[in-house]
Scaffold this motif. Structure first.
Motif, short mmCIF file in Angstrom:
data_model
loop_
_atom_site.label_atom_id
_atom_site.label_comp_id
_atom_site.label_asym_id
_atom_site.label_seq_id
_atom_site.Cartn_x
_atom_site.Cartn_y
_atom_site.Cartn_z
N GLU A 1 38.96 37.34 30.85
CA GLU A 1 40.27 37.20 32.15
C GLU A 1 39.39 37.01 33.59
O GLU A 1 38.90 37.78 34.17
N GLU B 1 42.19 33.57 40.04
CA GLU B 1 42.18 31.91 39.56
C GLU B 1 43.49 31.37 40.66
O GLU B 1 44.45 31.31 40.52
N ALA C 1 37.95 30.23 39.16
CA ALA C 1 38.20 31.19 38.40
C ALA C 1 36.66 31.86 38.41
O ALA C 1 35.58 30.95 38.64
N ARG D 1 35.30 35.71 38.24
CA ARG D 1 34.63 36.64 37.17
C ARG D 1 35.29 38.45 37.83
O ARG D 1 34.36 38.12 38.65
N ASP E 1 44.52 39.12 39.44
CA ASP E 1 44.95 39.97 38.09
C ASP E 1 45.99 39.53 37.32
O ASP E 1 46.70 40.60 36.83
N GLY E 2 45.64 38.43 37.65
CA GLY E 2 46.82 38.21 36.03
C GLY E 2 48.60 37.50 36.61
O GLY E 2 48.80 37.62 36.14
#
Length: 251
Positions: A2, A6, A26, A28, A64-65
Motif C-alpha cells: 500500500e 496517495e 502514489a 511507496r 498512512d491509509g
C-alpha cells in the motif's frame, strides 16, 4: 504494498489560476521519490497538500491509509508527527544554537528528560557529521552545514516520512553530493520514506527510486530513473536535457 502517501484527483485553484488539475500520485514506503518540474509549476503546492498545510478544492490525500482532508487542525497535528521536513533554506531559528535547534521538536512534542533530549540531539548531529557543533549559532555555519542541521532536526522524532524541499539548491557540487548521500542514509539508516522536491536533474538520477514529473498541474510521467531517461514524452525529454526549445514555454 500500500502507498504511504496517495493523492487522488487533487484540484487546487488560487483565484483564476488552477495549479493542480486532477493530480494523481502514489508513493511507496521506504523509497526515495523525487518530484521534478519547472519553477512555479506547483511542486511546493503539492508538498503543502501532503503535509496538510493546504486542503484541496477537490480530491483526497491519504497518509498512512488515512484521508487527511476532512481532519481538524488538532487531528492534522497528530498526522504531522509522522513527517520531518527539510526546508529549502534549512529554516533554522537564528536565536538558537545548533543543539537547541535540533532539540526543538523533542521539547515541543515529547516528555523526554533534558538528559534524554541531549542524548538524542548528540546522536542526530553525529548522524549528519556534525558532532561537537552544538554550541555554534546558525550564523557561524556554511550553507551546507545549515542544511545538515536542518536534516538532524527533521529526523529528531524518527519520522516515517521526510520531505526535502530543493535540498541541493544553492550548494556547490561537492556539498550537493553530501546532501544526496544524507538523503539515501535517511532512507537506509532511519527507514524513512523520502519525498524530494527538486529541479536538480543530476541529483534526481543519483538518489531516486522513483521519479514523478509534474507539468501543467498533473503528474505526466513516473517511473525509475532509467524509464524516465528513456521516456518518449517530449516534455520530459526537454526538461531532463535542459533544452530551450520544446513544448515547455517560458512564461
Amino acid at each position: 504494498m500500500e502507498p504511504i502517501i496517495e493523492l487522488k484527483n487533487i484540484r487546487k485553484r488560487f483565484g483564476d489560476h488552477e495549479v493542480l488539475k486532477g493530480l494523481e500520485l502514489a508513493i511507496r514506503p521506504g523509497t526515495v521519490s523525487v518530484i521534478i518540474g519547472g519553477s512555479g509549476g506547483g511542486k511546493s503546492v503539492l508538498l503543502k497538500h501532503v503535509i496538510g498545510l493546504l486542503k484541496p478544492d477537490e480530491g483526497q490525500v491519504f497518509v498512512d491509509g488515512q484521508d487527511t482532508v476532512p481532519l481538524s487542525e488538532r487531528e492534522l497535528t497528530e498526522i504531522r508527527k509522522k513527517f520531518g521536513v527539510l526546508f529549502q533554506e534549512a529554516a533554522l531559528f537564528d536565536s538558537m544554537n545548533v543543539e537547541e535547534n535540533v532539540a526543538f521538536p523533542l521539547v515541543e512534542h515529547t516528555k523526554l528528560s533534558a538528559a534524554e533530549i541531549q542524548r538524542v540531539v548528540a546522536e542526530k548531529l553525529a548522524s549528519v557529521g556534525l558532532s561537537g557543533q552544538g554550541p555554534k549559532m546558525p550564523s557561524e555555519l556554511s550553507g551546507g552545514m545549515r542544511k545538515r542541521v536542518g536534516l538532524a532536526r527533521a529526523v529528531a522524532l524518527d519520522p516515517k516520512i521526510v520531505l526535502f524541499d530543493e535540498p541541493t539548491s544553492g550548494l556547490d557540487p561537492v556539498m550537493g553530493a553530501n546532501i544526496n548521500d544524507l538523503i539515501l542514509r535517511t532512507r537506509d539508516e532511519f527507514g524513512a520514506t523520502c519525498v524530494v522536491i527538486s529541479h536538480d536533474i543530476q541529483a534526481t538520477f543519483a538518489i531516486a527510486d522513483e521519479i514523478f514529473m509534474l507539468y501543467d498541474g498533473k503528474i505526466i510521467a513516473s517511473g525509475t530513473p532509467e524509464s524516465i531517461k528513456d521516456s518518449q514524452d517530449p516534455v520530459v525529454q526537454q526538461f531532463i536535457q535542459g533544452k530551450a526549445e520544446g513544448p515547455i514555454q517560458i512564461a
